[in-house]
Write a protein that holds these residues in place. Structure first.
Motif, mmCIF file in Angstrom:
data_model
loop_
_atom_site.group_PDB
_atom_site.id
_atom_site.type_symbol
_atom_site.label_atom_id
_atom_site.label_comp_id
_atom_site.label_asym_id
_atom_site.label_seq_id
_atom_site.Cartn_x
_atom_site.Cartn_y
_atom_site.Cartn_z
ATOM 1 N N LEU A 92 59.489 18.505 31.079
ATOM 2 C CA LEU A 92 58.623 17.343 30.862
ATOM 3 C C LEU A 92 59.187 16.456 29.760
ATOM 4 O O LEU A 92 59.214 15.227 29.887
ATOM 5 C CB LEU A 92 57.213 17.796 30.493
ATOM 6 N N LEU A 93 59.629 17.057 28.666
ATOM 7 C CA LEU A 93 60.169 16.288 27.543
ATOM 8 C C LEU A 93 61.454 15.553 27.912
ATOM 9 O O LEU A 93 61.739 14.477 27.378
ATOM 10 C CB LEU A 93 60.441 17.216 26.356
ATOM 11 N N LEU A 94 62.222 16.139 28.825
ATOM 12 C CA LEU A 94 63.488 15.544 29.246
ATOM 13 C C LEU A 94 63.328 14.604 30.440
ATOM 14 O O LEU A 94 64.313 14.039 30.917
ATOM 15 C CB LEU A 94 64.485 16.645 29.617
ATOM 16 N N HIS A 95 62.107 14.451 30.956
ATOM 17 C CA HIS A 95 61.843 13.629 32.138
ATOM 18 C C HIS A 95 62.639 14.136 33.342
ATOM 19 O O HIS A 95 63.143 13.355 34.148
ATOM 20 C CB HIS A 95 62.165 12.155 31.863
ATOM 21 N N HIS A 125 64.087 11.172 35.605
ATOM 22 C CA HIS A 125 63.205 10.177 36.216
ATOM 23 C C HIS A 125 62.042 9.969 35.253
ATOM 24 O O HIS A 125 61.096 10.749 35.226
ATOM 25 C CB HIS A 125 62.714 10.661 37.583
ATOM 26 N N TYR A 126 62.176 8.912 34.458
ATOM 27 C CA TYR A 126 61.201 8.636 33.399
ATOM 28 C C TYR A 126 59.788 8.620 33.962
ATOM 29 O O TYR A 126 59.501 7.912 34.924
ATOM 30 C CB TYR A 126 61.539 7.297 32.750
ATOM 31 N N SER A 127 58.881 9.401 33.337
ATOM 32 C CA SER A 127 57.570 9.602 33.938
ATOM 33 C C SER A 127 56.433 9.555 32.936
ATOM 34 O O SER A 127 56.407 10.333 31.979
ATOM 35 C CB SER A 127 57.542 10.958 34.651
ATOM 36 N N ASP A 128 55.483 8.655 33.190
ATOM 37 C CA ASP A 128 54.236 8.674 32.430
ATOM 38 C C ASP A 128 53.464 9.964 32.685
ATOM 39 O O ASP A 128 52.847 10.529 31.778
ATOM 40 C CB ASP A 128 53.353 7.490 32.841
ATOM 41 N N LEU A 129 53.497 10.443 33.936
ATOM 42 C CA LEU A 129 52.727 11.632 34.275
ATOM 43 C C LEU A 129 53.170 12.841 33.471
ATOM 44 O O LEU A 129 52.349 13.684 33.082
ATOM 45 C CB LEU A 129 52.837 11.927 35.774
ATOM 46 N N GLY A 130 54.475 12.934 33.200
ATOM 47 C CA GLY A 130 54.962 14.061 32.413
ATOM 48 C C GLY A 130 54.346 14.104 31.035
ATOM 49 O O GLY A 130 53.997 15.186 30.529
ATOM 50 N N GLY A 162 70.254 16.069 25.878
ATOM 51 C CA GLY A 162 70.028 17.052 26.923
ATOM 52 C C GLY A 162 71.047 16.874 28.022
ATOM 53 O O GLY A 162 72.151 16.348 27.786
ATOM 54 N N PRO A 163 70.714 17.259 29.237
ATOM 55 C CA PRO A 163 71.647 17.071 30.352
ATOM 56 C C PRO A 163 72.001 15.603 30.596
ATOM 57 O O PRO A 163 73.060 15.304 31.136
ATOM 58 C CB PRO A 163 70.877 17.650 31.551
ATOM 59 N N ASP A 164 71.101 14.702 30.199
ATOM 60 C CA ASP A 164 71.353 13.263 30.307
ATOM 61 C C ASP A 164 71.595 12.734 28.903
ATOM 62 O O ASP A 164 70.737 12.874 28.018
ATOM 63 C CB ASP A 164 70.152 12.563 30.939
ATOM 64 N N ALA A 165 72.753 12.149 28.675
ATOM 65 C CA ALA A 165 73.160 11.773 27.320
ATOM 66 C C ALA A 165 72.182 10.838 26.640
ATOM 67 O O ALA A 165 72.043 10.851 25.414
ATOM 68 C CB ALA A 165 74.553 11.128 27.371
ATOM 69 N N GLU A 166 71.468 10.034 27.447
ATOM 70 C CA GLU A 166 70.560 9.051 26.855
ATOM 71 C C GLU A 166 69.189 9.627 26.539
ATOM 72 O O GLU A 166 68.314 8.909 26.047
ATOM 73 C CB GLU A 166 70.409 7.846 27.784
ATOM 74 N N GLN A 167 68.982 10.912 26.802
ATOM 75 C CA GLN A 167 67.655 11.489 26.619
ATOM 76 C C GLN A 167 67.722 12.782 25.816
ATOM 77 O O GLN A 167 68.410 13.724 26.191
ATOM 78 C CB GLN A 167 67.014 11.776 27.983
ATOM 79 N N ALA A 168 66.995 12.813 24.699
ATOM 80 C CA ALA A 168 66.766 14.038 23.954
ATOM 81 C C ALA A 168 65.370 14.537 24.317
ATOM 82 O O ALA A 168 64.741 14.039 25.259
ATOM 83 C CB ALA A 168 66.906 13.781 22.457
ATOM 84 N N LEU A 169 64.872 15.505 23.580
ATOM 85 C CA LEU A 169 63.537 16.033 23.866
ATOM 86 C C LEU A 169 62.480 15.044 23.395
ATOM 87 O O LEU A 169 62.148 14.971 22.214
ATOM 88 C CB LEU A 169 63.353 17.386 23.166
ATOM 89 N N GLY A 170 61.977 14.237 24.298
ATOM 90 C CA GLY A 170 60.962 13.235 23.988
ATOM 91 C C GLY A 170 61.516 11.937 23.453
ATOM 92 O O GLY A 170 60.899 10.886 23.622
ATOM 93 N N TRP A 171 62.658 11.978 22.807
ATOM 94 C CA TRP A 171 63.286 10.801 22.198
ATOM 95 C C TRP A 171 64.397 10.275 23.098
ATOM 96 O O TRP A 171 65.167 11.043 23.661
ATOM 97 C CB TRP A 171 63.901 11.155 20.849
ATOM 98 N N ARG A 172 64.509 8.958 23.187
ATOM 99 C CA ARG A 172 65.683 8.366 23.819
ATOM 100 C C ARG A 172 66.817 8.308 22.805
ATOM 101 O O ARG A 172 66.590 8.192 21.609
ATOM 102 C CB ARG A 172 65.367 6.965 24.337
#
Length: 389
Positions: A109-112, A157-162, A295-305
């Motif tokens: 969830l944190l990583l979208h 996949h950036y998600s409000d629901l997450g 994380g697995p996506d360089a532009e995304q950390a846990l909750g933080w871009r």
């Protein structure tokens, strides 16, 4: 007339166009440098409630910057050993279960990367059932019951629901509603007295859109998300000041959700980023490092871009942060000991989002040029402590 100070120039340049925004505020926090520097420009609104000049205490609808508040709450729970990021979401929210959902973790969830829909108007009736009004538990249940849109862990996949689910996880672990949990875990320990979920009655709040105009367009057109919903019987048609512009936050979650709903002035928004400098007793360095790492996506950390930004000396620095749909953004450069927030009301007065990316880029450039001091930054800018309006 003398030339405006650099940071003031950045803020005044963000307002004035008749399409909006009408209000802007920029705050900068430097590690060990005392209170934030704050500069403001414009008026709280052009339409709707009586306009007021924007002041340092003017609050803005942070929209998705609220996700950082939720992230900070999760970090506190992680630090206390009360939340395992690799726990299945179903172990905390039994309503989220079945099929591929069973393998989705809090970390995903944190990583979208949970495979969720990006957005869904939970407050509007659809083929799968009635809409939800003013019932956070029912809203979470409806979000959890929606089918996944993507395979879990197949990509970001950036998600409000997450983050709606993450807000529910915080309430479950704490045994209290989200407003109380955020006050206990985040705003109270950081001394943020003006940062809170709406609705607000304070007149010193920037006006946003006229009701749910933009979300009505999204629903009517199916763009950018093809949800099977074509009407919004719960829609608003008045100018919003102190009500979350996000329809789910306002209608379904009664103002307080994990993905949106927080209002704050620029200085307190910037102070949210101080946590990522390390050293705050509630957020120990090892947890800060874990949540700042890519994380697995360089532009995304846990909750933080995460973004790599070029510094004035030609190097690069990692900037953590998050934008909000209303025209807000929080940015933190931990290595430089800098946190800054540029807040605007880009949906006012047209109810259509105005592109403020140039203003954001200019603010970042000027903050890094004029406010980076000390051995970490390699520069000696001197404007930041003395900027005035």
């Amino acid at each position: 007339m003398p030339e405006p100070a650099p940071l003031t120039d950045a803020v005044t340049g963000a307002v004035g166009d008749e399409r909006g925004p009408t209000a802007a505020a920029l705050a900068v926090v430097r590690r060990g440098a005392g209170p934030p520097t704050v500069v403001t420009a414009g008026w709280t609104g052009r339409e709707g409630p009586a306009p007021r000049p924007v002041e340092p205490g003017t609050r803005f609808d942070l929209a998705s910057v609220s996700k950082i508040v939720t992230t900070l709450a999760v970090m506190r729970l992680r630090a206390a050993g009360a939340l395992d990021l690799d726990a299945p979401v179903r172990s905390l929210l039994p309503v989220f279960a079945g099929g591929a959902k069973d393998a989705v973790t809090v970390r995903a969830l944190l990583l979208h990367r949970a495979g969720l829909w990006e957005w869904w108007p939970l407050y509007a009736p659809a083929e799968d059932g009635d809409g939800v009004l003013g019932d956070p538990a029912a809203a979470v249940a409806r979000a959890a019951a929606l089918p996944l849109r993507y395979s879990p862990d197949s990509g970001r996949h950036y998600s409000d629901l997450g983050f709606q689910l993450l807000g529910a996880i915080v309430t479950r672990v704490c045994g209290m509603d989200l407003r109380t949990a955020v006050a206990d875990l985040v705003t109270g320990p950081l001394g943020l007295r003006a940062t809170a979920y709406g609705p607000l009655t304070d007149p010193d709040v920037a006006v946003t859109s006229r009701g749910d105009a933009w979300e009505r367009r999204m629903i009517a057109t199916g763009e950018p998300y093809p949800v099977p919903v074509r009407s919004v019987p719960a829609g608003r048609d008045h100018w919003l000041r102190g009500e979350a512009g996000d329809g789910n936050a306002h209608h379904a979650f009664a103002g307080a959700a994990g993905h949106a709903g927080i209002f704050a002035p620029a200085a307190e928004t910037a102070r949210l980023g101080e946590v990522m400098f390390g050293g705050h007793p509630g957020w120990p360095p090892e947890v800060v490092a874990e949540f700042a790492a890519p994380g697995p996506d360089a532009e995304q950390a846990l909750g933080w871009r995460r973004t790599e930004v070029t510094t004035p000396d030609g190097g690069t620095v990692t900037v953590l942060g998050h934008p909000g749909f209303t025209g807000t953004e929080l940015s933190v450069a931990p290595a430089l000991g800098l946190s800054w927030a540029l807040l605007t009301n880009r949906l006012h007065p047209t109810s259509t989002p105005v592109d403020v990316s140039a203003a954001r880029a200019r603010a970042t450039r000027l903050v890094l040029t004029t406010c980076s001091t000390g051995p970490e930054s390699g520069t000696t800018g001197g404007f930041c402590p003395d900027v005035g309006v």
